[in-house]
Design a protein around this motif. Structure first.
Motif, PDB file in Angstrom:
ATOM      1  N   CYS A   1     110.579 -32.840 -14.501  1.00  0.00           N
ATOM      2  CA  CYS A   1     109.874 -32.246 -13.527  1.00  0.00           C
ATOM      3  C   CYS A   1     110.398 -32.297 -12.083  1.00  0.00           C
ATOM      4  CB  CYS A   1     108.395 -32.492 -13.456  1.00  0.00           C
ATOM      5  SG  CYS A   1     107.440 -31.729 -15.021  1.00  0.00           S
ATOM      6  N   ALA A   2     110.759 -33.576 -11.929  1.00  0.00           N
ATOM      7  CA  ALA A   2     111.417 -33.649 -10.628  1.00  0.00           C
ATOM      8  C   ALA A   2     112.644 -33.249 -10.225  1.00  0.00           C
ATOM      9  CB  ALA A   2     111.306 -35.357 -10.302  1.00  0.00           C
ATOM     10  N   THR A   3     113.682 -33.089 -11.249  1.00  0.00           N
ATOM     11  CA  THR A   3     114.938 -32.641 -11.195  1.00  0.00           C
ATOM     12  C   THR A   3     115.284 -31.262 -12.013  1.00  0.00           C
ATOM     13  OG1 THR A   3     115.577 -33.602 -13.470  1.00  0.00           O
ATOM     14  CG2 THR A   3     115.668 -35.014 -11.384  1.00  0.00           C
TER      15      THR A   3
ATOM     16  N   GLY B   1     105.854 -29.467 -10.619  1.00  0.00           N
ATOM     17  CA  GLY B   1     104.950 -30.327  -9.846  1.00  0.00           C
ATOM     18  C   GLY B   1     103.483 -30.404 -10.445  1.00  0.00           C
TER      19      GLY B   1
ATOM     20  N   ALA C   1     103.799 -32.352 -13.456  1.00  0.00           N
ATOM     21  CA  ALA C   1     103.868 -33.668 -13.542  1.00  0.00           C
ATOM     22  C   ALA C   1     102.589 -34.560 -13.136  1.00  0.00           C
ATOM     23  CB  ALA C   1     105.142 -33.897 -12.516  1.00  0.00           C
TER      24      ALA C   1
ATOM     25  N   ARG D   1     109.902 -37.198 -15.084  1.00  0.00           N
ATOM     26  CA  ARG D   1     111.564 -37.149 -14.434  1.00  0.00           C
ATOM     27  C   ARG D   1     112.062 -35.756 -14.415  1.00  0.00           C
ATOM     28  NH1 ARG D   1     111.722 -42.086 -16.741  1.00  0.00           N
ATOM     29  NH2 ARG D   1     112.855 -41.296 -18.622  1.00  0.00           N
TER      30      ARG D   1
END
Length: 147
Positions: A135-137, A109, A112, A133
């Motif tokens: 970092c989100a998944t 987080g 990102a 992307r």
């Protein structure tokens, strides 16, 4: 009880010369570990991205972090947070591989957030949008450059 002599650099800062495993965890003294990056590593942005990607592809994110951290410390002020974000991304992957999803999520987080500041005009061919992307998944292996 005998005091343990600690590894120190010439300025007295703590160093840890213990061998490390592939995910950067310290091993007992005398054990055989994987090579780490030298403390005085100097790399160009292109070299840092190439070396870090090679290490990420080899599932050695801790060592990729060391390369990216060297680039962060040497970066000009306008790019420093970019390299810091890339180093945090690699540490986030390290935490995920070590089985620490909460720590991984926090670091990814932060990564990102830092990388987002460079999304409009990513330097050095860095795939900022793809890394955000990732970092989100957290799925797969991050690709530092598009292509």
């Amino acid at each position: 009880m005998e005091a343990v002599e600690r590894d120190r650099d010439e300025d007295g800062r703590a160093r840890n010369a213990r061998p490390r495993d592939g995910l950067g965890r310290p091993l007992p003294r005398g054990a055989t570990g994987v090579p780490t990056m030298p403390d005085d590593l100097t790399v160009t942005p292109a070299e840092a991205l190439e070396q870090a990607q090679r290490l990420l592809d080899a599932d050695r994110p801790f060592h990729a972090h060391e390369v990216l951290e060297a680039a962060w410390k040497a970066a000009p002020a306008p790019e420093r947070e970019l390299w810091r974000g890339l180093a945090q991304l690699a540490v986030g992957v390290t935490h995920a591989r070590r089985g620490n999803p909460a720590g991984a999520g926090r670091l990814l987080g932060r990564a990102a957030d830092r990388l987002g500041a460079y999304a409009a005009d990513p330097p050095h061919g860095i795939d900022v949008a793809g890394l955000i992307r990732f970092c989100a998944t957290g799925d797969g292996t991050p690709r530092l450059r598009a292509g």
